[in-house]
Design an enzyme around this catalytic site. Structure first.
Site, PDB file in Angstrom:
ATOM      1  N   HIS A   9       0.868  -1.181   0.000  1.00  0.00           N
ATOM      2  CA  HIS A   9       0.000   0.000   0.000  1.00  0.00           C
ATOM      3  C   HIS A   9       0.900   1.224   0.000  1.00  0.00           C
ATOM      4  O   HIS A   9       1.673   1.410   0.951  1.00  0.00           O
ATOM      5  CB  HIS A   9      -0.888   0.011   1.247  1.00  0.00           C
ATOM      6  N   HIS A 187      -8.191  -8.307  -0.513  1.00  0.00           N
ATOM      7  CA  HIS A 187      -7.724  -8.777   0.784  1.00  0.00           C
ATOM      8  C   HIS A 187      -8.785  -9.732   1.329  1.00  0.00           C
ATOM      9  O   HIS A 187      -9.981  -9.400   1.321  1.00  0.00           O
ATOM     10  CB  HIS A 187      -7.581  -7.612   1.763  1.00  0.00           C
ATOM     11  N   GLU A 190      -7.280 -12.257   6.182  1.00  0.00           N
ATOM     12  CA  GLU A 190      -6.252 -11.643   7.048  1.00  0.00           C
ATOM     13  C   GLU A 190      -6.788 -11.740   8.484  1.00  0.00           C
ATOM     14  O   GLU A 190      -6.162 -12.350   9.345  1.00  0.00           O
ATOM     15  CB  GLU A 190      -6.017 -10.183   6.631  1.00  0.00           C
ATOM     16  N   ASP A 268       3.390  -5.087   2.561  1.00  0.00           N
ATOM     17  CA  ASP A 268       2.095  -4.523   2.984  1.00  0.00           C
ATOM     18  C   ASP A 268       2.196  -3.022   3.284  1.00  0.00           C
ATOM     19  O   ASP A 268       1.885  -2.204   2.423  1.00  0.00           O
ATOM     20  CB  ASP A 268       1.541  -5.310   4.185  1.00  0.00           C
TER      21      ASP A 268
HETATM   22  N1  HPA Z   1      -5.272  -4.863   5.443  1.00  0.00           N
HETATM   23  C1  HPA Z   1      -6.386  -4.194   5.139  1.00  0.00           C
HETATM   24  N2  HPA Z   1      -6.363  -2.941   4.745  1.00  0.00           N
HETATM   25  C2  HPA Z   1      -5.200  -2.325   4.634  1.00  0.00           C
HETATM   26  C3  HPA Z   1      -4.021  -2.962   4.943  1.00  0.00           C
HETATM   27  C4  HPA Z   1      -4.068  -4.315   5.355  1.00  0.00           C
HETATM   28  O1  HPA Z   1      -3.062  -4.986   5.637  1.00  0.00           O
HETATM   29  N3  HPA Z   1      -3.033  -2.067   4.734  1.00  0.00           N
HETATM   30  C5  HPA Z   1      -3.598  -0.929   4.300  1.00  0.00           C
HETATM   31  N4  HPA Z   1      -4.921  -1.073   4.236  1.00  0.00           N
HETATM   32 ZN    ZN Z   2      -2.630  -5.070   2.544  1.00  0.00          ZN
END
Ligand code: HPA
Ligand code: ZN
Length: 327
Positions: A9, A187, A190, A268
């Site tokens: 990001h 995503h 996570e 990340d």
């Molecule tokens: N997860 C979800 N949203 C995010 C992340 C992440 O690791 N990094 C920046 N936005």
């Molecule tokens: Zn991410």
């Protein structure tokens, strides 16, 4: 080792020093008065703890030059780590919500990507993420902006707070994005359950899963990910910082490799999570005792799982294999 970074990001590369400098340059008030106080806030119990700080941090980004400075600092840093290709997320809604125009964000980023290609021979793709804590309607507004600049945006993604914001919330906007020719990633897994990974595949049609750690809880899903060769963009230092895994010594990466999943290592939000791409490789190698073959697989996977055009991907893989042969 030559490698690609596929989960990064750009707003998460904002170093505290740049945060303070841009706050001053743009006359933005921050709840921190020094680099040390920013760093002291980098203690996260969860994804949401981090996101709260991440959105405060990005409030210093206002002008085209700010987005250029941010992105070029990242590109210059990882070019020196032999990252030859980067697929970079950006969060336009984190900026348009504050009154910064979509074009300001995109032009600053593309200026930096163009310069990195000229100066370092680095290739790149931009992946525009929708913030999943916001309504789908706002994602549609963001998609409309992206449709004016298709030559600069390759794919769409889905990020921000996962729990309570399942892939099913974004089915319509992902379908429209596919009709408009955008590739999709999301995503998933996570913090969210394995069902979110399955739904990202089935309902959103994603070509890669970002993170995907919790897919490991579901053997049938693991088998499918292996069979369909769905890449996972895994982020070890992020998982450790956000407590997605208690400690890197119990991180699932080695088990993912052993299962035959196409996993990659990524940083990340490196400014927030304690290291850029090489630091992630070193940390996970040490924690799990990965051998040379495993490290080489991770490097090779980074090109295999990339969105490089076929000919460029074949060339990158050939260069990687030549490097490995000499290693
Ligand atoms: N997860 C979800 N949203 C995010 C992340 C992440 O690791 N990094 C920046 N936005
Ligand atoms: Zn991410």
């Amino acid at each position: 080792m030559p490698k690609a970074e596929l989960h990064l990001h750009i707003e998460g590369t904002l170093e505290p020093e740049m945060m303070m400098a841009l706050a001053k340059r743009n006359d933005v008030a921050l709840p921190y008065d020094s680099v040390d106080s920013v760093r002291a806030a980098y203690r996260f119990g969860s994804l949401q703890d981090f996101l709260d700080l991440y959105y405060i941090g990005m409030s210093v980004l206002l002008k085209r030059q700010d987005f250029f400075d941010l992105a070029f600092a990242y590109l210059e840093r990882v070019a020196a780590q032999n990252v030859t290709h980067a697929e970079i997320f950006f969060d336009p809604q984190g900026h348009t919500e504050r009154g910064v125009s979509f074009d300001t964000v995109l032009s600053g980023l593309t200026d930096a990507l163009d310069k990195a290609r000229r100066e370092f021979g680095m290739t790149s793709r931009l992946i525009m993420c929708f913030l999943r804590h916001l309504p789908e309607e706002q994602a549609f507004d963001t998609l409309a902006q992206a449709c004016r600049c298709k030559e600069h945006i390759f794919a769409i993604g889905l990020d921000s707070s996962e729990k309570g914001h399942p892939p099913s919330k974004f089915v319509r906007v992902f379908a429209e994005a596919a009709r408009q020719g955008f590739v999709a990633v999301a995503h998933a897994g996570e913090e969210g359950p394995p069902a979110y990974v399955r739904d990202a595949l089935d309902l959103l049609g994603v070509r890669r899963i970002d993170h995907g750690n919790r897919a490991m809880e579901d053997p049938a899903l693991v088998a499918r990910i292996v069979r369909e060769k769905i890449p996972l963009t895994v982020c070890p230092l992020s998982n450790q910082a956000l407590k997605a895994c208690p400690d890197l010594t119990v991180h699932p990466l080695k088990r993912m490799l052993a299962a035959g999943m196409v996993v990659t290592v990524n940083s990340d939000d490196p400014s927030y999570f304690g290291g850029y791409l090489n630091a992630n490789f070193v940390a996970i190698q040490e924690a799990l005792g990965l051998n040379r073959a495993e490290i080489a697989t991770l490097g090779r996977n980074s090109f295999l799982a990339s969105f490089l055009p076929d000919a460029d991907k074949a060339a990158a893989l050939a260069r990687f294999d030549a490097f490995q042969g000499k290693w």
